[in-house]
Write a protein that holds these residues in place. Structure first.
Motif, PDB file in Angstrom:
ATOM      1  N   MET A  42       0.860  -1.205   0.000  1.00 40.74           N
ATOM      2  CA  MET A  42       0.000   0.000   0.000  1.00 40.74           C
ATOM      3  C   MET A  42       0.890   1.246   0.000  1.00 40.74           C
ATOM      4  O   MET A  42       1.757   1.389   0.857  1.00 40.74           O
ATOM      5  N   LYS A  43       0.648   2.115  -0.978  1.00 37.55           N
ATOM      6  CA  LYS A  43       1.457   3.343  -1.075  1.00 37.55           C
ATOM      7  C   LYS A  43       0.550   4.563  -0.876  1.00 37.55           C
ATOM      8  O   LYS A  43      -0.450   4.723  -1.586  1.00 37.55           O
ATOM      9  N   ILE A  44       0.921   5.375   0.103  1.00 40.19           N
ATOM     10  CA  ILE A  44       0.115   6.570   0.395  1.00 40.19           C
ATOM     11  C   ILE A  44       1.005   7.807   0.362  1.00 40.19           C
ATOM     12  O   ILE A  44       2.074   7.836   0.974  1.00 40.19           O
ATOM     13  N   LEU A  45       0.537   8.797  -0.376  1.00 46.93           N
ATOM     14  CA  LEU A  45       1.216  10.094  -0.443  1.00 46.93           C
ATOM     15  C   LEU A  45       0.494  11.080   0.471  1.00 46.93           C
ATOM     16  O   LEU A  45      -0.741  11.189   0.410  1.00 46.93           O
ATOM     17  N   ILE A  46       1.266  11.760   1.302  1.00 53.17           N
ATOM     18  CA  ILE A  46       0.703  12.844   2.127  1.00 53.17           C
ATOM     19  C   ILE A  46       1.255  14.156   1.583  1.00 53.17           C
ATOM     20  O   ILE A  46       2.482  14.311   1.471  1.00 53.17           O
ATOM     21  N   VAL A  47       0.359  15.058   1.218  1.00 52.31           N
ATOM     22  CA  VAL A  47       0.774  16.340   0.644  1.00 52.31           C
ATOM     23  C   VAL A  47       0.290  17.481   1.534  1.00 52.31           C
ATOM     24  O   VAL A  47      -0.906  17.572   1.839  1.00 52.31           O
ATOM     25  N   ASN A  48       1.211  18.313   1.936  1.00 52.28           N
ATOM     26  CA  ASN A  48       0.871  19.526   2.687  1.00 52.28           C
ATOM     27  C   ASN A  48       1.191  20.760   1.845  1.00 52.28           C
ATOM     28  O   ASN A  48       2.275  20.849   1.252  1.00 52.28           O
ATOM     29  N   GLY A  49       0.260  21.691   1.829  1.00 50.91           N
ATOM     30  CA  GLY A  49       0.432  22.907   1.051  1.00 50.91           C
ATOM     31  C   GLY A  49       1.037  24.044   1.864  1.00 50.91           C
ATOM     32  O   GLY A  49       1.711  23.824   2.875  1.00 50.91           O
ATOM     33  N   PRO A  50       0.773  25.272   1.433  1.00 50.82           N
ATOM     34  CA  PRO A  50       1.457  26.442   1.965  1.00 50.82           C
ATOM     35  C   PRO A  50       1.304  26.636   3.470  1.00 50.82           C
ATOM     36  O   PRO A  50       0.228  26.442   4.033  1.00 50.82           O
ATOM     37  N   ASN A  51       2.419  27.016   4.072  1.00 61.43           N
ATOM     38  CA  ASN A  51       2.521  27.381   5.498  1.00 61.43           C
ATOM     39  C   ASN A  51       2.445  26.184   6.452  1.00 61.43           C
ATOM     40  O   ASN A  51       2.622  26.341   7.652  1.00 61.43           O
ATOM     41  N   PRO A 104       3.761   0.350   9.825  1.00 62.14           N
ATOM     42  CA  PRO A 104       5.061   0.010   9.219  1.00 62.14           C
ATOM     43  C   PRO A 104       4.918  -0.659   7.853  1.00 62.14           C
ATOM     44  O   PRO A 104       5.857  -0.625   7.049  1.00 62.14           O
ATOM     45  N   HIS A 105       3.745  -1.237   7.588  1.00 59.82           N
ATOM     46  CA  HIS A 105       3.528  -1.942   6.322  1.00 59.82           C
ATOM     47  C   HIS A 105       3.151  -0.983   5.190  1.00 59.82           C
ATOM     48  O   HIS A 105       3.063  -1.390   4.042  1.00 59.82           O
ATOM     49  N   VAL A 106       2.910   0.279   5.521  1.00 60.60           N
ATOM     50  CA  VAL A 106       2.520   1.241   4.475  1.00 60.60           C
ATOM     51  C   VAL A 106       3.761   1.987   3.994  1.00 60.60           C
ATOM     52  O   VAL A 106       4.601   2.409   4.796  1.00 60.60           O
ATOM     53  N   GLU A 107       3.844   2.122   2.679  1.00 59.31           N
ATOM     54  CA  GLU A 107       4.946   2.931   2.113  1.00 59.31           C
ATOM     55  C   GLU A 107       4.445   4.368   1.976  1.00 59.31           C
ATOM     56  O   GLU A 107       3.562   4.638   1.139  1.00 59.31           O
TER      57      GLU A 107
END
Ligand code: DQA
Length: 138
Positions: A1-10, A39-42
């Motif tokens: 399982m691959k999850i991207l976390i994206v944070n924007g400005p500030n 731990p199993h998540v990328e």
């Protein structure tokens, strides 16, 4: 399982920025607890103050990742371009906010992103990110 976390400005200033609204923890501190818990998540974490860089990252991961957790910060309330990027990809996106935007100024009540996201989580502090991650069934 691959999850991207994206944070924007500030959101690079979490822990320092308006702690009464956003808390005292930096995102890096919080992110270490998330990585330990799943731990199993990328995970990939990306933060930028630049709208186009957020769009580039969403495009880059948006056809191969299992989920994207997106806190677009103030771009939530302004960005048709980020909404179009979410529309263009196949990976489901969860919109996240640390604060309860509906208890705040009127201009924070509208999101250009909500209608193109799978769901929206807001108002649970940094725990909003964990709730979004869990919605992918990790
Ligand atoms: C935020 C809420 C937005 O209105 C604000 O511009 C942010 C953070 C939140 O996480 O509560 O930068 O997305």
């Amino acid at each position: 399982m691959k999850i991207l976390i994206v944070n924007g400005p500030n959101l690079n200033l979490l822990g320092k920025r308006e702690p009464e609204v956003y808390g005292n923890s930096s995102f890096d501190e919080y992110f270490s607890t998330i990585k330990e818990k799943y731990p199993h998540v990328e995970f990939q974490y990306f933060q930028s103050n630049i709208e186009g860089e957020l769009i580039d990252k969403i495009q880059e991961c948006g056809f191969s990742y299992d989920g994207i957790v997106l806190n677009a910060g103030a771009y939530t309330h302004t960005s048709i371009a980020i909404a179009d990027a979410i529309r263009a990809i196949t990976t489901p996106v969860i919109e996240v906010h640390i604060s309860n935007v509906f208890q705040r100024e009127e201009f924070r009540h509208h999101s250009f992103l909500s209608e193109v996201c799978r769901g929206v989580i807001c108002g649970f502090g940094l725990d909003s990110y964990r709730l979004a991650i869990e919605s992918f069934g990790v």
